[in-house]
Scaffold this active site. Structure first.
Site, short mmCIF file in Angstrom:
data_model
loop_
_atom_site.label_atom_id
_atom_site.label_comp_id
_atom_site.label_asym_id
_atom_site.label_seq_id
_atom_site.Cartn_x
_atom_site.Cartn_y
_atom_site.Cartn_z
CB CYS A 146 -24.81 41.62 -42.72
SG CYS A 146 -24.10 42.26 -44.24
CG PHE A 181 -14.33 33.08 -22.86
CD1 PHE A 181 -15.58 32.53 -22.64
CD2 PHE A 181 -13.86 33.18 -24.16
CE1 PHE A 181 -16.36 32.09 -23.71
CE2 PHE A 181 -14.63 32.75 -25.23
CZ PHE A 181 -15.89 32.20 -25.01
CD GLU A 193 -8.23 33.65 -10.19
OE1 GLU A 193 -7.02 33.90 -10.36
OE2 GLU A 193 -9.02 34.44 -9.66
NE ARG A 194 -12.10 29.45 -18.24
CZ ARG A 194 -12.82 29.75 -19.30
NH1 ARG A 194 -12.22 30.32 -20.36
NH2 ARG A 194 -14.12 29.50 -19.36
#
Length: 286
Positions: free
Chosen positions: A119, A260, A264-265
């Site tokens: 929508c 995410f 290590e990020r």
């Protein structure tokens, strides 16, 4: 109740095919019914049917009812139990008896079906609908270090025994500022896993969850931000990506949204100050 079921699979590698036993995640429907009304005129009505992995059904129902604004506190619930009507539905119908003083706004509940990303005009209306159920933007003195977030995927994965066998279950985990896991729930549905987690916290009188964060094993849709906002969660992190409406709602909620979170990020989409800025600078400088 088992979270997994046996299955026979044919594994194909290159040109060869081998038959082997395997395990898959269990998926069954759960119908949630409400018992409501004055003591001398009790009524029953189905409120939801969701496909879920059996287990922690009572918590799932309580989390759902809380995030839909039907219940506010433990005393709103008189009982919560499975119904057995016939062999086809055994264990898949749950009746929640509400206190006679609880008034259910059925018209609002029917309108409160938050629209999907298909929508293009409903974003503002969706956020306004959630804001009407909350006390406003989240004000919480909660922060974490980047290293704490980096460690969460591994810690949560270690607790997901059923996922290790099937690869088919989502997880929702409650963590403190030091990254300690206090609760974790699994389900084949992302929203069900979070409902189970919130339901468990609700029953233990932990709400609002202003001193905790929630970690999710999948992507972040708007309905997950909505549920977290209603539970007072100041920090929502996930392995996957957020949707545009999820980001917009998190900004309105004053909630930190991290996506995410792996390898290590991570990316911060709102309220980045809840991640220790000095530590981030030191990491960036090395």
């Amino acid at each position: 109740m088992s979270l997994v079921a046996p299955a026979t699979v044919w594994k194909v590698s290159g040109e060869s095919r081998t038959e082997a036993p395997d395990l898959v995640a269990v998926e069954e429907p759960l119908e949630i019914r409400l018992g409501f009304g004055p003591a001398n005129d009790r009524q029953q009505r189905p409120v939801s049917v969701t496909m879920r992995t059996p287990g922690h059904d009572e918590e799932l129902a309580m989390g759902f009812l809380f995030t839909e604004g039907i219940i506010q506190q433990r005393t709103d619930i008189v009982s919560c139990r499975h119904c057995v009507q016939d062999s086809q539905k055994e264990g898949n119908v749950l009746r929640v008896e509400l206190h006679p003083s609880v008034v259910v706004d059925w018209a609002r509940l029917e309108r409160n079906t938050f629209t999907s990303s298909s929508c293009g005009l409903c974003g503002k209306a969706t956020i306004e609908a959630v804001m009407a159920l909350t006390p406003g933007p989240i004000q919480a003195d909660f922060s974490v270090k980047p290293t704490t977030l980096h460690a969460l995927p591994g810690r949560v994965r270690e607790t997901q025994r059923a996922f290790a066998y099937t690869g088919g279950l989502h997880a929702a985990a409650l963590f403190d500022a030091d990254g300690k896991l206090l609760l974790i729930r699994e389900d084949i549905g992302r929203h069900n896993a979070l409902d189970k987690l919130i339901g468990a916290a609700f029953w233990q009188n932990w709400l609002p969850l202003s001193q905790f964060g929630v970690f999710l094993s999948g992507r972040i849709g708007v309905e997950l931000v909505q549920k977290s906002w209603l539970a007072g969660v100041p920090f929502l992190a996930a392995v996957g990506a957020p949707s545009s409406l999820a980001v917009q709602m998190a900004q309105e909620a004053g909630m930190t949204l991290a996506g995410f979170v792996r390898d290590e990020r991570f990316n911060l989409y709102s309220e980045p100050e809840r991640v220790d800025e000095q530590v981030v600078r030191e990491i960036s400088a090395t």
